[in-house]
Write a protein that holds these residues in place. Structure first.
Motif, PDB file in Angstrom:
ATOM      1  N   GLY A 108      14.116 -14.237 -13.889  1.00  0.00           N
ATOM      2  CA  GLY A 108      15.720 -14.243 -14.086  1.00  0.00           C
ATOM      3  C   GLY A 108      16.829 -13.244 -14.400  1.00  0.00           C
ATOM      4  N   ARG A 109      15.802 -12.505 -15.380  1.00  0.00           N
ATOM      5  CA  ARG A 109      15.514 -11.280 -15.733  1.00  0.00           C
ATOM      6  C   ARG A 109      16.016 -10.117 -15.065  1.00  0.00           C
ATOM      7  NH1 ARG A 109      13.436  -8.148 -20.111  1.00  0.00           N
ATOM      8  NH2 ARG A 109      12.199  -7.221 -18.262  1.00  0.00           N
ATOM      9  N   ASP A 110      14.538 -10.603 -13.961  1.00  0.00           N
ATOM     10  CA  ASP A 110      14.611  -9.349 -13.733  1.00  0.00           C
ATOM     11  C   ASP A 110      15.258  -9.264 -12.335  1.00  0.00           C
ATOM     12  OD1 ASP A 110      12.207  -8.589 -15.265  1.00  0.00           O
ATOM     13  OD2 ASP A 110      11.182 -10.105 -14.249  1.00  0.00           O
ATOM     14  N   LEU A 111      15.312 -10.097 -12.052  1.00  0.00           N
ATOM     15  CA  LEU A 111      16.448 -10.443 -10.963  1.00  0.00           C
ATOM     16  C   LEU A 111      18.195  -9.771 -11.073  1.00  0.00           C
ATOM     17  CD1 LEU A 111      15.595 -13.797  -8.808  1.00  0.00           C
ATOM     18  CD2 LEU A 111      14.531 -11.580  -8.332  1.00  0.00           C
ATOM     19  N   ARG A 112      18.096 -10.214 -11.839  1.00  0.00           N
ATOM     20  CA  ARG A 112      19.705 -10.173 -12.350  1.00  0.00           C
ATOM     21  C   ARG A 112      20.154  -8.450 -12.571  1.00  0.00           C
ATOM     22  NH1 ARG A 112      18.346 -14.314 -15.853  1.00  0.00           N
ATOM     23  NH2 ARG A 112      19.624 -16.360 -14.813  1.00  0.00           N
ATOM     24  N   ALA A 113      18.705  -7.697 -12.931  1.00  0.00           N
ATOM     25  CA  ALA A 113      18.644  -6.546 -13.667  1.00  0.00           C
ATOM     26  C   ALA A 113      19.194  -5.628 -12.259  1.00  0.00           C
ATOM     27  CB  ALA A 113      17.432  -5.627 -15.095  1.00  0.00           C
ATOM     28  N   LEU A 114      17.774  -5.422 -11.528  1.00  0.00           N
ATOM     29  CA  LEU A 114      17.118  -5.177 -10.562  1.00  0.00           C
ATOM     30  C   LEU A 114      18.707  -5.246  -9.642  1.00  0.00           C
ATOM     31  CD1 LEU A 114      13.874  -6.154 -10.551  1.00  0.00           C
ATOM     32  CD2 LEU A 114      15.214  -3.882 -11.134  1.00  0.00           C
ATOM     33  N   GLY A 115      19.173  -6.867  -9.255  1.00  0.00           N
ATOM     34  CA  GLY A 115      20.355  -6.636  -8.701  1.00  0.00           C
ATOM     35  C   GLY A 115      21.611  -6.123  -8.658  1.00  0.00           C
ATOM     36  N   LEU A 116      22.060  -6.256 -10.591  1.00  0.00           N
ATOM     37  CA  LEU A 116      23.082  -4.829 -11.055  1.00  0.00           C
ATOM     38  C   LEU A 116      23.008  -3.795 -10.711  1.00  0.00           C
ATOM     39  CD1 LEU A 116      26.098  -4.777 -12.317  1.00  0.00           C
ATOM     40  CD2 LEU A 116      24.071  -5.028 -14.653  1.00  0.00           C
ATOM     41  N   LEU A 117      21.540  -3.129 -10.828  1.00  0.00           N
ATOM     42  CA  LEU A 117      21.228  -1.662 -10.429  1.00  0.00           C
ATOM     43  C   LEU A 117      22.067  -1.881  -8.470  1.00  0.00           C
ATOM     44  CD1 LEU A 117      18.498  -1.045 -12.064  1.00  0.00           C
ATOM     45  CD2 LEU A 117      20.541  -0.756 -12.827  1.00  0.00           C
TER      46      LEU A 117
END
Length: 480
Positions: free
Chosen positions: A303-312
């Motif tokens: 979930g952290r990865d998706l939030r980080a990559l999605g925000l970018l």
């Protein structure tokens, strides 16, 4: 979007923590510097005719008679009679400013040069294996996967041990230089450059991370500032760091709300007709429980990865929003490949390492409990992003660092002359929190996504040039 040359130089690398701030020791102003001898650059001046000079400054500014760093400076002379100089910093923080000067401030951006010499320098230590200043800090400057947030004290201890070992490999090559790479040391180098140029006061344009150099200079030498531009930077000038973290988290929430609102209004959105924010929350929560495979890049995204990559992706604006919506839809079906950053060597959220400048600038948590409290607070403040934004994530690389923070955030003095901030909608709020501390300061806003304005926005460039040359401010609320 950022100029293609500037994009190569600017990498957002910032870190955060909750430990109490410490004040760096006072250091006297440097003695008058020697005259600069300008000559052709070692590898030529390019089409724009960049000249080079060298300037010796102390490695440790608290030991002015000790070892020295030889800074390499670049200059583009004014096309007419020069009425002063403007010092420019391009961000990074990396060392290859001089070689880029001709491309970035050459013929295409000659408006400023009609009245001023444009000067830059390769910063101390040569981070990123760039630049001509010596000595260079011999490090393995690489992109490193941002570590996971530790789930308990044992994982926190493992994190700090790994970070300390990586940093020590770099520090052991030159401990004195490693310990003096912070933005305040770079700001003192800027003051030495001003004196060597013979300028009574400094004109400075700072893009991205170079804005931290500008903020440090404003704190150290407020009486020497004539004009200071902060373009697409972030705040390192606050009294309460936790409040700034919360404000940044809210900035990112507004970015995602723009994406959600676009999806609700645009029938081309793959999630149109549903609640895009609900889809986002559900897929990231699912990945928190069990990472979702991204087979095209041989990765598994938490979930952290998706939030980080999605925000970018969201920060890039409407040009990327359609693909982001498709990535969320596909991840719900079990394939998160659409979140992978295009062309990246590492599919996971990554940060330049070892962060020899950044980890001396930003406070750290100094403990699992403090780090955990910070992440919990950010998840409450910004439920769609939480602690997956760049600043809190990149801090993880600095926990356990062998050298303490030497240049912590502090407010700007109010008796500075008015400053000028600039930025796209996704960064202007942070810039505004810096310049709002100084009466009479203004901002230039661009109502689109991107990073920095000067090189690609003629309207903003005209206002910035007018400020740097004549100290004429744009009207309040100026948009470009």
């Amino acid at each position: 979007m950022a100029n293609r040359h500037l994009r190569r130089l600017i990498t957002l690398v910032a870190v955060v923590a909750l430990a109490p701030l410490t004040v760096a020791p006072a250091i006297a102003e440097p003695a008058p510097a020697s005259r600069l001898d300008w000559a052709p650059c070692p590898d030529g001046g390019g089409r724009s005719g960049v000249e080079c000079a060298t300037l010796d400054v102390p490695v440790d500014w608290s030991e002015p008679r000790g070892r020295t760093v030889t800074l390499v400076l670049g200059r583009l002379k004014a096309e007419g009679r020069a009425r002063g100089s403007v010092l420019v910093g391009f961000g990074g923080p990396s060392g290859g400013y001089v070689r880029a000067l001709g491309d970035l401030f050459g013929e295409a951006y000659g408006g400023l040069r009609r009245r001023m010499d444009v000067v830059t320098w390769d910063i101390r230590g040569g981070p990123g294996n760039l630049g001509m200043s010596t000595p260079r800090l011999r490090c393995d400057w690489r992109m490193a996967v941002v570590p996971r947030y530790p789930r308990d004290e044992a994982e926190y201890e493992q994190l700090t041990a790994t970070n300390r070992a990586d940093a020590e490999k770099c520090r052991s090559t030159d401990p004195e230089l490693f310990d003096n790479m912070d933005s305040a040391s770079n700001a003192r180098d800027m003051e030495a450059i001003r004196r060597a140029l013979g300028e009574p006061k400094l004109n400075f344009y700072g893009a991205s991370y170079a804005g931290f150099f500008g903020q440090a200079y404003a704190r150290l030498f407020p009486h020497r500032v004539r004009t200071l531009v902060l373009d697409g930077t972030w705040s390192h000038s606050n009294e309460n760091w936790q409040s700034e973290l919360a404000a940044l988290a809210q900035d990112h929430e507004r970015t995602l709300r723009r994406f959600f609102d676009w999806c609700a209004a645009d029938t081309s959105c793959a999630l149109h007709g549903g609640d895009a924010s609900r889809h986002w929350r559900e897929v990231t929560a699912r990945a928190d429980r069990e990472p979702i495979p991204a087979p095209s890049v041989d990765a598994d995204y938490s979930g952290r990865d998706l939030r980080a990559l999605g925000l970018l992706a969201a920060l890039r604006g409407p040009e990327r929003w359609g693909r982001l919506a498709e990535a969320i839809r596909d991840a719900e079906r079990g394939d998160a490949s659409g979140f992978a950053p295009a062309g990246a060597r590492l599919p996971y959220p990554a940060v330049p390492a070892p962060g020899a400048v950044e980890c001396l600038d930003w406070p750290r948590a100094h403990g699992y409990q403090r780090l955990s409290a910070m992440t919990d607070q950010l998840h409450r403040t910004a439920p769609h992003v939480g602690a997956s934004a760049p600043l809190p994530m990149n801090l993880l690389r600095c926990e356990g660092w062998p050298t303490p923070v030497t240049n912590p955030p502090q407010p700007l003095p109010r008796h500075l002359p008015p400053l000028l901030g600039a930025g796209a909608w996704n960064e202007i709020d942070a810039v505004g929190r810096v310049v709002a501390q100084v009466p009479g300061s203004r901002t230039i806003r661009h109502e689109a996504a991107g990073h920095t304005l000067y090189l690609d926005n003629p309207c903003a460039r005209a206002h910035i040039d007018r400020y740097l040359t004549s100290r004429i401010m744009p009207e309040p609320g100026t948009e470009c």
